[in-house]
Design a protein around this motif. Sequence first.
Motif, PDB file in Angstrom:
ATOM      1  N   GLU A 726       0.825  -1.196   0.000  1.00 20.12           N
ATOM      2  CA  GLU A 726       0.000   0.000   0.000  1.00 20.12           C
ATOM      3  C   GLU A 726       0.866   1.256   0.000  1.00 20.12           C
ATOM      4  N   GLU A 727       1.956   1.211   0.764  1.00 20.19           N
ATOM      5  CA  GLU A 727       2.834   2.378   0.856  1.00 20.19           C
ATOM      6  C   GLU A 727       3.387   2.735  -0.521  1.00 20.19           C
ATOM      7  N   GLU A 728       3.761   1.722  -1.286  1.00 16.95           N
ATOM      8  CA  GLU A 728       4.249   1.985  -2.642  1.00 16.95           C
ATOM      9  C   GLU A 728       3.135   2.539  -3.525  1.00 16.95           C
ATOM     10  N   ALA A 729       1.943   1.973  -3.394  1.00 20.82           N
ATOM     11  CA  ALA A 729       0.823   2.450  -4.203  1.00 20.82           C
ATOM     12  C   ALA A 729       0.533   3.921  -3.917  1.00 20.82           C
ATOM     13  N   LEU A 730       0.568   4.309  -2.649  1.00 21.97           N
ATOM     14  CA  LEU A 730       0.354   5.711  -2.287  1.00 21.97           C
ATOM     15  C   LEU A 730       1.446   6.599  -2.865  1.00 21.97           C
ATOM     16  N   GLU A 731       2.697   6.157  -2.785  1.00 20.49           N
ATOM     17  CA  GLU A 731       3.816   6.965  -3.293  1.00 20.49           C
ATOM     18  C   GLU A 731       3.737   7.132  -4.806  1.00 20.49           C
ATOM     19  N   TYR A 732       3.491   6.043  -5.519  1.00 19.44           N
ATOM     20  CA  TYR A 732       3.450   6.100  -6.977  1.00 19.44           C
ATOM     21  C   TYR A 732       2.278   6.965  -7.451  1.00 19.44           C
ATOM     22  N   CYS A 733       1.117   6.796  -6.813  1.00 20.81           N
ATOM     23  CA  CYS A 733      -0.058   7.576  -7.226  1.00 20.81           C
ATOM     24  C   CYS A 733       0.131   9.056  -6.885  1.00 20.81           C
ATOM     25  N   GLY A 734       0.693   9.344  -5.721  1.00 25.57           N
ATOM     26  CA  GLY A 734       0.955  10.735  -5.355  1.00 25.57           C
ATOM     27  C   GLY A 734       1.964  11.387  -6.275  1.00 25.57           C
ATOM     28  N   ALA A 735       3.017  10.647  -6.629  1.00 22.30           N
ATOM     29  CA  ALA A 735       4.038  11.185  -7.539  1.00 22.30           C
ATOM     30  C   ALA A 735       3.456  11.427  -8.925  1.00 22.30           C
ATOM     31  N   LEU A 736       2.614  10.494  -9.390  1.00 22.11           N
ATOM     32  CA  LEU A 736       1.984  10.651 -10.706  1.00 22.11           C
ATOM     33  C   LEU A 736       1.091  11.888 -10.730  1.00 22.11           C
ATOM     34  N   THR A 761       7.169   8.275 -21.435  1.00 22.36           N
ATOM     35  CA  THR A 761       7.834   9.338 -20.683  1.00 22.36           C
ATOM     36  C   THR A 761       7.317   9.386 -19.256  1.00 22.36           C
ATOM     37  N   VAL A 762       6.011   9.223 -19.100  1.00 22.57           N
ATOM     38  CA  VAL A 762       5.425   9.211 -17.758  1.00 22.57           C
ATOM     39  C   VAL A 762       5.980   8.039 -16.958  1.00 22.57           C
ATOM     40  N   ARG A 763       6.025   6.873 -17.591  1.00 27.96           N
ATOM     41  CA  ARG A 763       6.572   5.702 -16.880  1.00 27.96           C
ATOM     42  C   ARG A 763       8.032   5.928 -16.491  1.00 27.96           C
ATOM     43  N   ALA A 764       8.789   6.557 -17.395  1.00 26.10           N
ATOM     44  CA  ALA A 764      10.202   6.816 -17.094  1.00 26.10           C
ATOM     45  C   ALA A 764      10.334   7.725 -15.882  1.00 26.10           C
ATOM     46  N   MET A 765       9.451   8.731 -15.776  1.00 23.03           N
ATOM     47  CA  MET A 765       9.513   9.668 -14.654  1.00 23.03           C
ATOM     48  C   MET A 765       9.116   9.013 -13.337  1.00 23.03           C
ATOM     49  N   ILE A 766       8.085   8.177 -13.369  1.00 21.64           N
ATOM     50  CA  ILE A 766       7.491   7.673 -12.132  1.00 21.64           C
ATOM     51  C   ILE A 766       8.022   6.298 -11.748  1.00 21.64           C
ATOM     52  N   VAL A 767       8.246   5.449 -12.732  1.00 17.31           N
ATOM     53  CA  VAL A 767       8.633   4.062 -12.437  1.00 17.31           C
ATOM     54  C   VAL A 767      10.148   3.877 -12.470  1.00 17.31           C
ATOM     55  N   ASP A 768      10.786   4.361 -13.528  1.00 18.90           N
ATOM     56  CA  ASP A 768      12.205   4.088 -13.723  1.00 18.90           C
ATOM     57  C   ASP A 768      13.115   4.960 -12.869  1.00 18.90           C
ATOM     58  N   ASP A 769      12.670   6.169 -12.551  1.00 19.39           N
ATOM     59  CA  ASP A 769      13.500   7.132 -11.823  1.00 19.39           C
ATOM     60  C   ASP A 769      13.041   7.189 -10.371  1.00 19.39           C
ATOM     61  N   ALA A 770      13.621   6.356  -9.531  1.00 23.20           N
ATOM     62  CA  ALA A 770      13.187   6.271  -8.132  1.00 23.20           C
ATOM     63  C   ALA A 770      13.417   7.587  -7.393  1.00 23.20           C
ATOM     64  N   GLU A 771      14.546   8.206  -7.627  1.00 21.77           N
ATOM     65  CA  GLU A 771      14.849   9.468  -6.956  1.00 21.77           C
ATOM     66  C   GLU A 771      13.875  10.566  -7.395  1.00 21.77           C
ATOM     67  N   GLY A 772      13.622  10.622  -8.710  1.00 24.28           N
ATOM     68  CA  GLY A 772      12.677  11.605  -9.219  1.00 24.28           C
ATOM     69  C   GLY A 772      11.273  11.370  -8.689  1.00 24.28           C
ATOM     70  N   ARG A 773      10.876  10.092  -8.587  1.00 25.35           N
ATOM     71  CA  ARG A 773       9.543   9.762  -8.063  1.00 25.35           C
ATOM     72  C   ARG A 773       9.398  10.247  -6.618  1.00 25.35           C
ATOM     73  N   LYS A 774      10.390   9.992  -5.816  1.00 22.60           N
ATOM     74  CA  LYS A 774      10.319  10.423  -4.417  1.00 22.60           C
ATOM     75  C   LYS A 774      10.252  11.944  -4.318  1.00 22.60           C
ATOM     76  N   ALA A 775      10.961  12.631  -5.216  1.00 22.94           N
ATOM     77  CA  ALA A 775      10.925  14.091  -5.209  1.00 22.94           C
ATOM     78  C   ALA A 775       9.539  14.610  -5.572  1.00 22.94           C
ATOM     79  N   PHE A 776       8.906  13.996  -6.589  1.00 21.02           N
ATOM     80  CA  PHE A 776       7.528  14.364  -6.941  1.00 21.02           C
ATOM     81  C   PHE A 776       6.605  14.138  -5.739  1.00 21.02           C
ATOM     82  N   TYR A 777       6.749  12.986  -5.093  1.00 26.06           N
ATOM     83  CA  TYR A 777       5.878  12.624  -3.972  1.00 26.06           C
ATOM     84  C   TYR A 777       6.055  13.595  -2.806  1.00 26.06           C
ATOM     85  N   GLU A 778       7.307  13.931  -2.509  1.00 27.56           N
ATOM     86  CA  GLU A 778       7.567  14.869  -1.408  1.00 27.56           C
ATOM     87  C   GLU A 778       6.998  16.251  -1.711  1.00 27.56           C
ATOM     88  N   ARG A 779       7.104  16.685  -2.977  1.00 31.58           N
ATOM     89  CA  ARG A 779       6.542  17.989  -3.337  1.00 31.58           C
ATOM     90  C   ARG A 779       5.019  17.970  -3.232  1.00 31.58           C
TER      91      ARG A 779
END
Length: 814
Positions: A726-736, A761-779
Amino acid sequence: MKPRLVVIGNGMAPGRALETLFETAPDAYEVIIFNAEPRVNYNRIMLSPVLSGESTFDDIIIHGDDWYEQNNITLHRGARVTKIDREARTVTSAAGITEAYDKLIIATGSNPFIIPCPGHKLEGVLAYRDLDDVDKMIEFSNKENSSAVVIGGGLLGLEAAAGLKMQGMDVTVLHLMPTLMERQLDPSAGYLLEKELSSRGINIITKANTKEIVGEDRVEGVLLDDGTLLKADMVVMAVGIRPSIELAKDAGLDVGRGILVSSTMQTSDPDIYSVGECVEFEGNVYGLVAPLYEQARILGLELAGETGNSFAHSETSTKLKVTGVDLFSAGDFAEGENREEIVFRDASRGIYKRLVLEEDRLIGAVLYGETADGAWFFQKIKEGEVVSPKERENLIFGQNFAGAEPLDPTAAVAALPDDAEICGCNGVSKGKIVSAIEKEGLKDLAGVRSCTKASASCGTCTGLVESLLACTLGDEFGGTKETVCGCTDLGPGDVRRLIVAKELKSIPAVMQELGWKTSNGCAKCRPALNYYLVATWPGEYVDDQQSRFINERVHANIQKDGTYSVVPRAWGGLTNSKELRAIADVVDKFEIPTVKYTGGQRIDLLGVKKDDLPAVWKDLNDAGMVSGHAYAKGLRTVKTCVGTDWCRFGTQDSTGLGVKLERMMWGSWSPAKVKLAVSGCPRNCAESTCKDIGVICVDSGYELHFGGAAGMHIQGTQVLCKVETEEEALEYCGALLQAYREQGWYLERIYKWADRVGYDTVRAMIVDDAEGRKAFYERFLYSQKFAQDDPWEERASKGVDAHEFSPLTLEPAE
């Protein structure tokens, strides 16, 4: 075996030469490139927007890795060539890489001129020629209270100064001459340019002679001849360039100021060619892109075996790549005995135009503040046709007024000859664009950019390209629809980018800095700007209620009879007896005529009078309910099924996850409405595969979807990825959601955003780039700190915007 073509240099000119070669004779050579830089080919003339923060390196790449692979090119990166052995017909790099050649292209470019004053070797003294220089400048600008001195008030110097200022530095420009850009501008235009740049906070000192760069181990300041000492952490030298000829000279080739070439770009060795800033042709060396691209075209055809083409010296035009500064110059505009001039000034609008004629022919033009006719004047200069007395009367007013009847923009561009230059950055003529439109079936601006590169760089020729599309396609051309509205020529992407780059934090600031054509915007652009500012500056920008539509201002949906619809939020579609009793009491108390379950698992109260809204909200708030944002460009609902709690097919707790997603995401403004769903198994009872973001629970975790639509446009989702917790699902959806919030255009649904930027491109930002995904989620989580205030409670209990709900009363006439 194919003959081997070795290229020394990987800049714009050799890149264009290879493009021409591959188009004409794609399999003629085995190509090997030595690049002194550790990267692919990029557009150097667009370094200024990278420096200012308006673009990234990826935005200015000309040839990506796939281009080299597709054309079977061997690219040696970071390989500076140190020797050409003409007898052995080999080229050797500093690291010892040796390649044999049958034909050789030398494209070594130019070297920046560094003033040899005391201190010029200190750390912090930089040139401005490549991406490494830009990276160093940005590194300096990231330090607090940093200052820079730019030596040179020419094209590059001013672009560097503007970029550094946008990065937050205190910037001073030193220029030896009395006015800026004296080679391209006359004193009047130079004065206007200085005034404009000064108004942006750039300190400009003309007639300034640098005596010394002060510092022990690194730059601390700049001392002028008159004793003035300027504080500086960095000094940028932008005082000119010199052709890089050392390699050719050591190889015994004929050189002057540059490498001497014929009209086919051949050097004194018949198997060696040269192109670009390192070249000298008939006493001329070139630094602007248009003649360099023409050299490249001639060279590409020559190597392909198409003889009979020759390079000839021609006039060049100049544009300054500083956002908000419209400047154009071409030809010779110096004063002379046999010359006359035509001048137009509009002081209130900051417009200045000057044309220079000699023997009734236009030989020079300077335009400031209004440059739409630049291409037409430039063509007149190149053609050298006699200007008739009748034409002379209206010449200064441009192409629209040159004939007996004024021309509209489409007719004006249609009247240009095929060899008229449309895109100066990429050397693209009208004929090439029209041919591409017809042969490739291009229908929009994006297609022209992709196929010809016209308007893909600085973008100032976008209007001309659109006019060419219109006159070529006729009724088939529906326009690009890229501008925010008629108040501006900028598209949504440009506006979003510039809000960040220029740190614009109010609607008036955006309109002023980005050159809005109207004083206060319109009903189309104000809501868009309001959203862009809300999303960009959470906690700093205050939402402007008057820039929202009526539904968003009063936080309820207006109905066709003038009453309103009120929808309380039901977390994940859940409710309870207390909430249901409160709803029933509200319905009776306020005589609400209709109560309906919505498709998103909520209850809709229809027919509420406007002046009753605060009281209705208060009663619902007292029962623990908050606004469902059914009116919002934001999260609407998270639809769920019962999942493992009750269903025998459920694989995960879909209801629980739906509630968590809704509690995390509610209140967030977004470009358009956002709907989610969580289905407890692949049977998909919550219809997750037609939502903006959907989750389908499976035995191994959660399958995340995005990009669905089920309104006027019907479209199934695409899979984003699968996660286990669930934690991953929340992070991925929030980052998206945050990526969409930051990149989407106002009123653009998630599927339209994904269509535009690309699902991969969306998948690359959210799935492939873990650091970028976390930054989106934190913002996203940070922005939610300022978004999750219930607007109903503010208006029901605190009286916010009470005037919106007070009925208008008229005093009786006496």
